[in-house]
Design a protein around this motif. Structure first.
Motif, PDB file in Angstrom:
ATOM      1  N   PRO A  78       0.841  -1.200   0.000  1.00  0.00           N
ATOM      2  CA  PRO A  78       0.000   0.000   0.000  1.00  0.00           C
ATOM      3  C   PRO A  78       0.873   1.245   0.000  1.00  0.00           C
ATOM      4  CG  PRO A  78      -0.018  -1.027   2.164  1.00  0.00           C
ATOM      5  CD  PRO A  78       0.756  -1.933   1.242  1.00  0.00           C
ATOM      6  N   SER A  79       0.492   2.205  -0.807  1.00  0.00           N
ATOM      7  CA  SER A  79       1.253   3.448  -0.859  1.00  0.00           C
ATOM      8  C   SER A  79       0.864   4.310   0.330  1.00  0.00           C
ATOM      9  CB  SER A  79       0.965   4.182  -2.171  1.00  0.00           C
ATOM     10  OG  SER A  79      -0.413   4.478  -2.243  1.00  0.00           O
ATOM     11  N   ALA A  80       1.757   5.194   0.704  1.00  0.00           N
ATOM     12  CA  ALA A  80       1.498   6.068   1.846  1.00  0.00           C
ATOM     13  C   ALA A  80       0.319   6.975   1.497  1.00  0.00           C
ATOM     14  CB  ALA A  80       2.731   6.894   2.150  1.00  0.00           C
ATOM     15  N   PRO A  81      -0.592   7.169   2.439  1.00  0.00           N
ATOM     16  CA  PRO A  81      -1.742   8.018   2.135  1.00  0.00           C
ATOM     17  C   PRO A  81      -1.302   9.463   1.924  1.00  0.00           C
ATOM     18  CG  PRO A  81      -1.759   7.349   4.446  1.00  0.00           C
ATOM     19  CD  PRO A  81      -0.636   6.608   3.776  1.00  0.00           C
ATOM     20  N   ASP A  82      -2.000  10.123   1.060  1.00  0.00           N
ATOM     21  CA  ASP A  82      -1.696  11.511   0.744  1.00  0.00           C
ATOM     22  C   ASP A  82      -2.333  12.384   1.816  1.00  0.00           C
ATOM     23  OD1 ASP A  82      -0.786  13.704  -0.606  1.00  0.00           O
ATOM     24  OD2 ASP A  82      -2.502  13.774  -1.995  1.00  0.00           O
ATOM     25  N   LEU A  83      -1.503  12.843   2.768  1.00  0.00           N
ATOM     26  CA  LEU A  83      -1.998  13.634   3.882  1.00  0.00           C
ATOM     27  C   LEU A  83      -1.822  15.112   3.584  1.00  0.00           C
ATOM     28  CD1 LEU A  83      -0.486  11.616   6.862  1.00  0.00           C
ATOM     29  CD2 LEU A  83      -2.776  11.462   5.918  1.00  0.00           C
ATOM     30  N   ARG A  84      -2.807  15.902   3.973  1.00  0.00           N
ATOM     31  CA  ARG A  84      -2.692  17.344   3.820  1.00  0.00           C
ATOM     32  C   ARG A  84      -3.419  18.004   4.979  1.00  0.00           C
ATOM     33  NH1 ARG A  84      -7.383  19.459   1.038  1.00  0.00           N
ATOM     34  NH2 ARG A  84      -8.685  17.705   0.419  1.00  0.00           N
ATOM     35  N   LEU A  85      -2.981  19.181   5.327  1.00  0.00           N
ATOM     36  CA  LEU A  85      -3.533  19.923   6.443  1.00  0.00           C
ATOM     37  C   LEU A  85      -4.808  20.625   5.991  1.00  0.00           C
ATOM     38  CD1 LEU A  85      -3.229  20.902   9.342  1.00  0.00           C
ATOM     39  CD2 LEU A  85      -1.854  22.791   8.475  1.00  0.00           C
ATOM     40  N   VAL A  86      -5.850  20.479   6.785  1.00  0.00           N
ATOM     41  CA  VAL A  86      -7.103  21.155   6.485  1.00  0.00           C
ATOM     42  C   VAL A  86      -7.138  22.426   7.317  1.00  0.00           C
ATOM     43  CG1 VAL A  86      -9.612  20.989   6.582  1.00  0.00           C
ATOM     44  CG2 VAL A  86      -8.242  18.967   6.052  1.00  0.00           C
TER      45      VAL A  86
END
Length: 132
Positions: A78-86
């Motif tokens: 599994p690829s690392a989830p694409d995390l972003r700041l909300v």
């Protein structure tokens, strides 16, 4: 009855029984031949698949391909989830107001809503009086 009559009756009875046994044997022989023909026909059909068998084989092949594809998806890393700041939005949020909320300041209630609340309370009191 004389011994000749008795022996003649016995012979006739044995003849009838022998005839019945031969009819049974003939019936069984005919059924056995019919069964052998059916078995031969089934063996020929088993050696030569029909269209239904070809369709079944095609469906099995497709199912096998799908299973291999799913297995491949499950075994991939599994690829690392694409995390972003909300970030907080500057736009005002329309909040839902609950009438029975104990934290709600009743002075802020719209007069139309307040009238509906009073009407429903009166209706409830009338229902309580009718059910008593």
């Amino acid at each position: 009855m004389t011994s000749g009559d008795a022996s003649l009756a016995t012979v006739q009875q044995l003849s009838r029984q022998l005839h019945a046994v031969s009819e049974i044997a003939e019936s069984l022989t005919l059924r056995l031949l019919s069964l052998e023909q059916r078995i031969q026909q089934l063996e020929v059909e088993a050696d030569h698949p029909t269209a239904n068998d070809e369709e079944s084989q095609q469906l099995l092949t497709q199912s096998s391909d799908r299973l291999r594809h799913l297995h491949g998806l499950l075994t991939e890393e599994p690829s690392a989830p694409d995390l972003r700041l909300v970030e907080a939005s500057e736009e005002p949020v329309d909040e839902t107001v609950y009438v029975d909320d104990p934290q709600l300041d009743h002075a802020e209630i719209d007069p139309v809503v307040e009238e509906n609340i009073e009407d429903s309370a009166v209706d409830q009191e009338q229902i309580d009086l009718l059910s008593a």
